[in-house]
Design a protein around this motif. Structure first.
Motif, PDB file in Angstrom:
ATOM      1  N   ALA A  61     151.747  84.742 -41.647  1.00 48.60           N
ATOM      2  CA  ALA A  61     151.399  83.926 -40.488  1.00 48.60           C
ATOM      3  C   ALA A  61     151.422  84.719 -39.193  1.00 48.60           C
ATOM      4  N   ASN A 109     145.056  80.256 -47.254  1.00 46.26           N
ATOM      5  CA  ASN A 109     145.957  79.683 -46.258  1.00 46.26           C
ATOM      6  C   ASN A 109     147.422  79.931 -46.614  1.00 46.26           C
ATOM      7  N   LYS A 137     150.503  79.071 -44.123  1.00 46.69           N
ATOM      8  CA  LYS A 137     151.321  77.860 -44.194  1.00 46.69           C
ATOM      9  C   LYS A 137     152.561  78.077 -45.065  1.00 46.69           C
ATOM     10  N   SER A 138     152.538  79.135 -45.875  1.00 47.74           N
ATOM     11  CA  SER A 138     153.568  79.354 -46.877  1.00 47.74           C
ATOM     12  C   SER A 138     154.491  80.530 -46.572  1.00 47.74           C
ATOM     13  N   SER A 166     147.016  71.129 -36.153  1.00 43.56           N
ATOM     14  CA  SER A 166     148.119  71.419 -37.072  1.00 43.56           C
ATOM     15  C   SER A 166     147.632  72.164 -38.308  1.00 43.56           C
ATOM     16  N   TYR A 167     146.365  71.965 -38.665  1.00 42.36           N
ATOM     17  CA  TYR A 167     145.807  72.572 -39.865  1.00 42.36           C
ATOM     18  C   TYR A 167     144.801  73.670 -39.549  1.00 42.36           C
ATOM     19  N   TYR A 222     156.819  78.331 -34.381  1.00 36.55           N
ATOM     20  CA  TYR A 222     156.699  78.479 -35.821  1.00 36.55           C
ATOM     21  C   TYR A 222     156.773  79.948 -36.225  1.00 36.55           C
TER      22      TYR A 222
END
Length: 283
Positions: free
Chosen positions: A78, A69, A72-73, A262-263, A281
């Motif tokens: 992304a 994942n 997210k970072s 969100s996850y 985002y």
């Protein structure tokens, strides 16, 4: 943006995988690869959020290193993982009306890097009520059969639900569990390595047995894997201790089986829906 033919979709469903020579441009693969040193070697996370898993085992010979994942970072990662195109392609192959991201994996197998044991991804997803996955493995380097590339066992998505393997990272016998399963059920192993140029990919069914062998080439093998659920999933409270449930069960809401976008964002749906805020985002 590629378009899948009906012949490719049929091949995926017959073989349990589909190899595509080009998913993204070379420069797009290089952009993702440029983020490897900051993430793996420096622990620098562009968004300030640490990935869900940072698996950097050490030893001689070396292990494959894995970040889970990273979307997210890091925004470069992304933009590939959460693209509408990725969700659409996986939904088409799965026969779904929508796709939701389960997890991404940044993978770095060094020269002489040890194997990854052959396994079924969906065995680690039983904490969701519909654990069937469609995954995309994007090559960030040119791959070769001897270079520790991803390897599929043809038709093995039809072999049924086995069990999580005993050793995922660096087993001495990477085919142990699948060979035993095949022998028990009178099946034969037909191994197919993924040999594609940088920017090529392979899609696979969540029940397809796959792994990667020792990297005997003189260059590392790096890849980005993206695993998708269908969009209308819920948590399975009876299986929260199985597979990766103890890791990702932390996102389960108290008193509810709802899966929070969100996850686990919905990246594509036939009616045009995407998780609100996703495009902001990525921008």
């Amino acid at each position: 943006m590629i378009e899948l033919t009906q012949e490719q979709i049929a091949q995926f469903r017959q073989d349990g995988f589909l190899i595509v020579d080009k998913l993204v441009e070379t420069e797009d693969a290089d952009a993702i690869l440029s983020r490897y040193a900051p993430i793996f070697e420096q622990g620098l996370y562009e968004t300030g959020i640490k990935p869900d898993e940072v698996n950097l085992p050490t030893g001689t010979p070396p292990y494959t290193q894995q970040i889970c994942n990273a979307w997210k970072s890091d925004l470069t990662v992304a933009r590939q993982v959460l693209s509408e195109n990725m969700g659409r392609l996986c939904a088409q192959l799965g026969g779904w009306s929508g796709s939701r991201l389960m997890i991404d994996n940044l993978l770095w197998k060094p020269v002489e890097g040890r194997s990854i044991g052959f396994h079924q991804d969906s065995m680690y997803s039983l904490w969701i009520d519909k654990p069937e996955l469609v995954s995309c493995w994007l090559a960030l380097d040119d791959t070769t059969a001897e270079g520790g590339t991803l390897v599929y066992i043809k038709g093995s998505h039809q072999w049924g639900e086995a069990k999580p393997i005993m050793q995922f990272h660096g087993p001495e016998d990477d085919l142990k569990e699948v060979r035993e399963w095949a022998e028990t059920h009178g099946l034969e192993l037909e191994l197919v390595p993924v040999v594609v140029p940088k920017g090529g990919c392979a899609f696979h069914d969540g029940w397809t047995w796959h792994g990667s062998r020792v990297n005997r080439a003189d260059v590392p093998r790096r890849a980005l894997a993206m695993h998708f659920f269908q969009s209308d999933i819920q948590f399975n409270p009876d299986k929260m201790t199985v597979g990766n449930g103890p890791i990702y069960g932390k996102y389960k809401k108290f008193g509810s089986n709802e899966v929070d976008e969100s996850y686990f964002p919905i990246t594509w749906r036939k009616d045009g829906y995407r998780t609100p805020g996703l495009d902001d985002y990525l921008a």
